[in-house]
Design a protein around this motif. Structure first.
Motif, short mmCIF file in Angstrom:
data_model
loop_
_atom_site.label_atom_id
_atom_site.label_comp_id
_atom_site.label_asym_id
_atom_site.label_seq_id
_atom_site.Cartn_x
_atom_site.Cartn_y
_atom_site.Cartn_z
N ARG A 111 0.92 -1.06 -0.14
CA ARG A 111 0.01 -0.22 -0.01
C ARG A 111 0.88 1.24 0.00
O ARG A 111 0.38 2.33 -0.29
CB ARG A 111 -0.66 -0.01 1.29
N LEU A 112 2.11 1.25 0.30
CA LEU A 112 2.94 2.17 0.44
C LEU A 112 3.41 2.64 -1.13
O LEU A 112 3.64 1.68 -1.93
CB LEU A 112 4.18 1.97 1.36
N ASP A 113 3.66 3.94 -1.36
CA ASP A 113 4.00 4.16 -2.63
C ASP A 113 5.60 4.07 -2.80
O ASP A 113 6.39 4.04 -2.05
CB ASP A 113 3.87 5.76 -2.81
N GLY A 114 5.78 3.74 -3.96
CA GLY A 114 7.28 3.63 -4.33
C GLY A 114 7.74 2.04 -4.27
O GLY A 114 7.04 1.35 -3.67
N LEU A 115 8.80 1.94 -5.14
CA LEU A 115 9.63 0.46 -5.08
C LEU A 115 9.98 0.35 -3.59
O LEU A 115 10.77 1.15 -2.85
CB LEU A 115 10.41 0.21 -6.01
N PRO A 116 10.02 -0.87 -3.13
CA PRO A 116 10.82 -1.29 -1.89
C PRO A 116 12.27 -0.60 -1.79
O PRO A 116 12.85 -0.40 -0.76
CB PRO A 116 10.61 -2.70 -1.66
N ILE A 117 13.01 -0.90 -3.02
CA ILE A 117 14.39 -0.49 -2.96
C ILE A 117 14.63 1.08 -2.94
O ILE A 117 15.82 1.20 -2.51
CB ILE A 117 15.01 -0.94 -4.34
N PHE A 118 13.62 1.84 -3.33
CA PHE A 118 13.92 3.28 -2.78
C PHE A 118 13.20 3.73 -1.45
O PHE A 118 13.00 4.81 -1.28
CB PHE A 118 13.04 3.99 -3.83
N ARG A 119 12.58 2.66 -0.74
CA ARG A 119 11.93 3.35 0.44
C ARG A 119 12.84 3.69 1.55
O ARG A 119 14.02 2.70 1.64
CB ARG A 119 10.76 2.20 1.13
N ASN A 120 12.68 4.54 2.55
CA ASN A 120 13.64 4.84 3.49
C ASN A 120 12.72 5.52 4.57
O ASN A 120 11.75 6.22 4.35
CB ASN A 120 14.91 5.67 3.20
N SER A 121 12.97 5.67 5.76
CA SER A 121 12.58 6.34 6.81
C SER A 121 13.47 7.01 7.55
O SER A 121 14.70 6.61 7.94
CB SER A 121 11.56 5.42 7.69
N PRO A 122 13.22 7.86 8.55
CA PRO A 122 14.13 8.68 9.43
C PRO A 122 14.90 7.54 10.33
O PRO A 122 16.01 7.73 10.56
CB PRO A 122 13.30 9.55 10.31
N HIS A 123 13.93 6.60 10.98
CA HIS A 123 14.36 5.70 11.64
C HIS A 123 15.50 4.76 11.13
O HIS A 123 16.41 4.35 11.46
CB HIS A 123 13.29 4.95 12.44
N SER A 124 15.24 4.25 9.76
CA SER A 124 15.82 3.25 9.23
C SER A 124 17.24 3.89 8.70
O SER A 124 18.39 3.48 8.69
CB SER A 124 15.21 2.95 7.96
N THR A 125 17.08 5.29 8.43
CA THR A 125 18.39 6.06 8.04
C THR A 125 19.32 6.49 9.36
O THR A 125 20.47 6.37 9.27
CB THR A 125 17.84 7.54 7.53
N PHE A 126 18.55 6.66 10.23
CA PHE A 126 19.37 6.94 11.61
C PHE A 126 20.17 5.82 12.17
O PHE A 126 21.26 5.73 12.31
CB PHE A 126 18.57 7.43 12.87
N ALA A 127 19.61 4.74 11.90
CA ALA A 127 20.03 3.29 12.39
C ALA A 127 21.47 3.16 11.44
O ALA A 127 22.65 2.81 11.95
CB ALA A 127 19.32 2.17 12.29
N LEU A 128 21.33 3.17 10.13
CA LEU A 128 22.50 3.16 9.20
C LEU A 128 23.48 4.05 9.63
O LEU A 128 24.80 3.65 9.60
CB LEU A 128 22.10 3.30 7.77
N GLY A 129 23.20 5.24 9.94
CA GLY A 129 23.95 6.40 10.26
C GLY A 129 24.91 6.11 11.57
O GLY A 129 26.37 6.23 11.63
N VAL A 130 24.34 5.31 12.53
CA VAL A 130 24.83 4.80 13.81
C VAL A 130 26.13 3.75 13.41
O VAL A 130 27.00 3.97 13.87
CB VAL A 130 23.90 4.32 14.87
N SER A 131 25.70 3.01 12.28
CA SER A 131 26.67 2.10 11.99
C SER A 131 27.86 2.57 11.15
O SER A 131 29.17 2.19 11.45
CB SER A 131 25.78 1.11 11.18
N VAL A 132 27.51 3.73 10.58
CA VAL A 132 28.59 4.28 9.70
C VAL A 132 29.54 5.07 10.89
O VAL A 132 30.52 4.95 10.60
CB VAL A 132 27.89 5.41 9.02
N GLY A 133 28.85 5.57 11.80
CA GLY A 133 29.77 6.10 12.85
C GLY A 133 30.84 4.91 13.39
O GLY A 133 31.77 5.42 13.75
N TYR A 134 30.24 3.94 13.76
CA TYR A 134 30.95 2.76 14.34
C TYR A 134 31.98 2.44 13.20
O TYR A 134 33.31 2.27 13.55
CB TYR A 134 30.14 1.45 14.47
N PHE A 135 31.85 2.33 12.07
CA PHE A 135 32.96 1.89 11.04
C PHE A 135 33.95 2.99 10.97
O PHE A 135 35.00 2.38 10.91
CB PHE A 135 32.25 1.53 9.44
#
Length: 256
Positions: free
Chosen positions: A105-129
Motif C-alpha cells: 500500500r506504500l508508494d514507490g518500490l521497496p528498493i527506494f523506501r527509507n524512513s528517518p528511523h531506518s536512516t538513523f540506524a544506518l548512520g549509527v553504523s557508519v559512525g561505528y565503522f
C-alpha cells in the motif's frame, strides 16, 4: 525558599524545552539525520569503550593482566559487540518483522523506501565503522591487517551511500544481518584472553558460531540469488537481443 525553588523549576523547564527543540529541529530533522546519526554513532563508540574499560578493570582479574595493546583490543571488541547487537537487531526487524519494505500500500518500490528511523540506524553504523577504522589505522597493523581496512572501507562506503541516498536500504539491512555472528566471535576471543579456552563456555560458543554462520551463509546465498539471478538474466537478454538485431540486419540486407 519557595520562590527560589519555583525559579529553579522554571529555569530547568526552559532548558529542557530548548534541548527538546534542538533535538527536534536538528538531530532528528530530516536533512540533518545522516550527520547527527553518524555523530551519535561516534559518541556511542566512545561511551561504550570507556564503560568496557571501567567494568572490566573492576570486575575481571584477567583484564588487568593483559598488555596495554590487548586491553585496547578488548575495549574495541566491546564496541564491536554492542554495535553488532544493535545493527543486527535493526536488520532483523526491518527484514523479517516490519512491513515497511513489504507493504504494497506504500508508494514507490521497496528498493527506494527509507524512513528517518531506518536512516538513523544506518548512520549509527557508519559512525561505528569510522571509529573502528580510525583505531585500526592508528595502531596498524596491531589490531588487523589490510583485510580489515578493506572490509571497513567497503562496508562503511556501502552503508553510507544507502544512508545518504535512501536507496537500497532493504538490501543493506539484509547484508547487515551477518553482524549477528560478531558477538560470538568476540566472545571466543574474550574467553581465550581470560584463559578459558578449555572451558565449556568456549565449547558452547564454538557450536553457536558454527550454526550461526551456517544460517547466515544460507541467508547470504539467498541474497546473492536476488542480486546475481537478475544480472545473469539481464546478460542473457542482452545476448538474445544482439542475436535478434543481427537477424533483423540480415533480413534488411536481403530485402535490399
Amino acid at each position: 525558599m519557595a520562590a527560589v525553588s519555583e525559579l529553579t523549576t522554571m529555569a530547568f523547564k526552559s532548558y529542557q524545552n530548548k534541548a527538546e527543540g534542538l533535538v527536534k529541529d536538528y538531530l532528528i530533522s530530516g536533512p540533518f539525520i545522516p550527520y547527527s546519526s553518524v555523530l551519535c554513532g561516534l559518541l556511542a563508540c566512545k561511551v561504550v569503550y570507556d564503560l568496557t574499560q571501567l567494568i572490566s578493570t573492576f570486575n575481571l582479574k584477567s583484564y588487568n593482566g593483559l598488555t596495554k595493546l590487548q586491553r585496547i583490543e578488548w575495549n574495541n571488541r566491546g564496541i564491536s559487540t554492542v554495535h553488532a547487537i544493535f545493527i543486527s537487531a535493526m536488520a532483523l526487524y526491518y527484514v523479517f518483522w516490519s512491513d515497511f519494505f513489504s507493504d504494497q500500500r506504500l508508494d514507490g518500490l521497496p528498493i527506494f523506501r527509507n524512513s528517518p528511523h531506518s536512516t538513523f540506524a544506518l548512520g549509527v553504523s557508519v559512525g561505528y565503522f569510522l571509529a573502528d577504522l580510525g583505531t585500526i589505522l592508528w595502531l596498524y597493523p596491531s589490531l588487523g591487517g589490510m583485510e580489515y581496512v578493506i572490509h571497513h572501507c567497503l562496508s562503511g562506503i556501502s552503508v553510507a551511500y544507502s544512508m545518504f541516498s535512501g536507496e537500497g536500504q532493504l538490501y543493506t539491512y539484509m547484508v547487515l544481518i551477518s553482524e549477528v555472528t560478531t558477538p560470538e566471535i568476540n566472545m571466543r576471543w574474550f574467553l581465550d584472553m581470560a584463559g578459558m579456552k578449555r572451558s565449556k563456555a568456549y565449547l558452547i560458543n564454538g557450536v553457536v558460531i558454527f550454526f550461526a554462520w551456517l544460517v547466515i551463509q544460507m541467508h547470504l546465498m539467498g541474497y546473492l540469488l536476488v542480486v546475481l539471478v537478475p544480472s545473469a538474466l539481464g546478460i542473457l537478454n542482452l545476448m538474445w537481443f544482439t542475436k535478434i538485431a543481427r537477424g533483423l540486419k540480415k533480413t534488411l540486407v536481403k530485402m535490399q
